[in-house]
Design a protein around this motif. Structure first.
Motif, PDB file in Angstrom:
ATOM      1  N   LEU A  19       0.836  -1.211   0.000  1.00 36.00           N
ATOM      2  CA  LEU A  19       0.000   0.000   0.000  1.00 36.00           C
ATOM      3  C   LEU A  19       0.873   1.263   0.000  1.00 36.00           C
ATOM      4  O   LEU A  19       0.557   2.251  -0.671  1.00 36.00           O
ATOM      5  N   PHE A  20       1.971   1.215   0.750  1.00 32.36           N
ATOM      6  CA  PHE A  20       2.899   2.360   0.725  1.00 32.36           C
ATOM      7  C   PHE A  20       3.533   2.505  -0.658  1.00 32.36           C
ATOM      8  O   PHE A  20       3.676   3.612  -1.178  1.00 32.36           O
ATOM      9  N   ALA A  21       3.895   1.370  -1.245  1.00 31.17           N
ATOM     10  CA  ALA A  21       4.518   1.409  -2.574  1.00 31.17           C
ATOM     11  C   ALA A  21       3.542   2.019  -3.581  1.00 31.17           C
ATOM     12  O   ALA A  21       3.923   2.881  -4.386  1.00 31.17           O
ATOM     13  N   ALA A  22       2.283   1.604  -3.513  1.00 32.35           N
ATOM     14  CA  ALA A  22       1.277   2.139  -4.444  1.00 32.35           C
ATOM     15  C   ALA A  22       1.164   3.651  -4.268  1.00 32.35           C
ATOM     16  O   ALA A  22       1.082   4.405  -5.244  1.00 32.35           O
ATOM     17  N   TYR A  51      13.180  -0.630  -1.980  1.00 31.21           N
ATOM     18  CA  TYR A  51      14.121   0.419  -2.379  1.00 31.21           C
ATOM     19  C   TYR A  51      15.393  -0.212  -2.959  1.00 31.21           C
ATOM     20  O   TYR A  51      15.856   0.178  -4.041  1.00 31.21           O
ATOM     21  N   LYS A  52      15.925  -1.211  -2.248  1.00 31.45           N
ATOM     22  CA  LYS A  52      17.171  -1.854  -2.705  1.00 31.45           C
ATOM     23  C   LYS A  52      16.966  -2.546  -4.052  1.00 31.45           C
ATOM     24  O   LYS A  52      17.884  -2.624  -4.860  1.00 31.45           O
ATOM     25  N   ASP A  53      15.775  -3.046  -4.281  1.00 26.31           N
ATOM     26  CA  ASP A  53      15.482  -3.725  -5.551  1.00 26.31           C
ATOM     27  C   ASP A  53      15.200  -2.731  -6.682  1.00 26.31           C
ATOM     28  O   ASP A  53      14.895  -3.140  -7.806  1.00 26.31           O
ATOM     29  N   GLY A  54      15.249  -1.448  -6.364  1.00 25.10           N
ATOM     30  CA  GLY A  54      15.043  -0.427  -7.400  1.00 25.10           C
ATOM     31  C   GLY A  54      13.586  -0.205  -7.761  1.00 25.10           C
ATOM     32  O   GLY A  54      13.272   0.445  -8.756  1.00 25.10           O
ATOM     33  N   HIS A  91      18.463   3.618   5.646  1.00 27.91           N
ATOM     34  CA  HIS A  91      18.565   2.565   4.622  1.00 27.91           C
ATOM     35  C   HIS A  91      17.939   2.962   3.290  1.00 27.91           C
ATOM     36  O   HIS A  91      17.986   2.193   2.339  1.00 27.91           O
ATOM     37  N   ILE A  92      17.286   4.131   3.248  1.00 27.66           N
ATOM     38  CA  ILE A  92      16.597   4.535   2.015  1.00 27.66           C
ATOM     39  C   ILE A  92      17.017   5.968   1.652  1.00 27.66           C
ATOM     40  O   ILE A  92      17.679   6.635   2.446  1.00 27.66           O
ATOM     41  N   ASN A  93      16.598   6.429   0.481  1.00 22.81           N
ATOM     42  CA  ASN A  93      17.017   7.763   0.016  1.00 22.81           C
ATOM     43  C   ASN A  93      15.917   8.801   0.259  1.00 22.81           C
ATOM     44  O   ASN A  93      15.635   9.618  -0.622  1.00 22.81           O
ATOM     45  N   ILE A  94      15.311   8.766   1.424  1.00 21.78           N
ATOM     46  CA  ILE A  94      14.188   9.679   1.700  1.00 21.78           C
ATOM     47  C   ILE A  94      14.668  11.134   1.716  1.00 21.78           C
ATOM     48  O   ILE A  94      15.740  11.444   2.244  1.00 21.78           O
TER      49      ILE A  94
END
Ligand code: GLP
Length: 241
Positions: A19-22, A51-54, A91-94
């Motif tokens: 849901l976050f990804a959407a 995120y790591k999987d692009g 861990h992410i590019n926020i």
């Protein structure tokens, strides 16, 4: 309120991350409302993997967390600031992250400033919530009335006891927190509440079937137009059909 029940916590986390990804794919500059506690940890791990999987890019995403302990600097081991860095942000590019400060010189002003920052960012698109066993969301504890805006709140005895496990002794558990208010949370365009495990079964039953009352703050979510509740079977075990 839409309630989905999954077999286990892993599936809840996967569905929450989806849901976050959407949301982020639909609106790359989304404003996310984030939560601490043990409940969202696996969801954050799923988001990190995406995120790591692009698949996900957080470079335009802004976040606001629900709450922070009063008196704990961001560097404190148990601060929510530190928790968020360790569990997600590092861990992410926020693009930009916000938590209310627990050590601002003027806490009343900090409440106003935090509220204003959320409005300036355009409001929260998707707010993630866990739930306390007494029905609290953020740190909005059972009370005579719903606290509207970001506020300073006294933790309930049961919350202090529940959080005791993270501190060396009960004395060290902060008794006060700064939290988005119920109104702040209700202004989010969509809300996603997660609950897992037997310990949440009773409060989930009350939130879904009981009266809407400030004595069980999460019950107000039933009057929001877009709330999704994701449960594992244990947390849903007292719901009936
Ligand atoms: C904490 C947080 C809440 C969280 C709740 C449940 O006190 N302030 O945001 O939802 O308690 O915690 P857990 O997810 O560990 O059960």
């Amino acid at each position: 309120m839409i309630v989905h029940v999954f077999e286990n916590a892993k599936q809840v986390a996967r569905a929450a991350a989806a849901l976050f990804a959407a949301q982020i794919l639909k609106k790359p500059d989304s404003v996310l409302g984030l939560a601490t506690g043990s409940t969202p940890i696996e969801t954050y791990q799923e988001l990190i993997q995406l995120y790591k999987d692009g698949i996900l890019d957080f470079s335009k995403v802004v976040s606001f967390n629900l709450d922070e302990y009063v008196g704990l600097p961001a560097t404190h081991e148990q601060s929510y600031d530190r928790f968020m860095k360790e569990q997600l942000f590092s861990h992410i590019n926020i693009k930009e992250t916000h938590l209310p400060s627990g050590i601002a010189p003027d806490m009343a002003q900090e409440c106003l400033d935090y509220e204003q920052k959320i409005h300036q960012a355009g409001g929260i698109d998707l707010q993630l919530l866990g739930i306390g066993t007494n029905g609290h969301i953020g740190f909005n504890e059972p009370a005579e009335a719903f606290a509207y805006n970001t506020n300073i709140t006294q933790l309930a005895e049961s919350t202090i006891k529940a959080n005791r496990r993270f501190f060396l002794s009960e004395d060290q558990v902060p008794k006060t927190a700064i939290s988005m208010g119920i109104g702040t949370i209700m202004e989010a365009r969509s809300i996603l509440l997660l609950a897992m495990g037997d310990s949440k079964a009773e409060v989930i039953q009350q939130m879904v079937n009981g009266p809407i009352t400030p004595q069980l703050p999460a019950s107000i979510l039933r009057s929001h137009q877009s709330v999704t509740v994701l449960l594992d079977q244990a947390a849903a075990s007292k719901l009936g059909r």
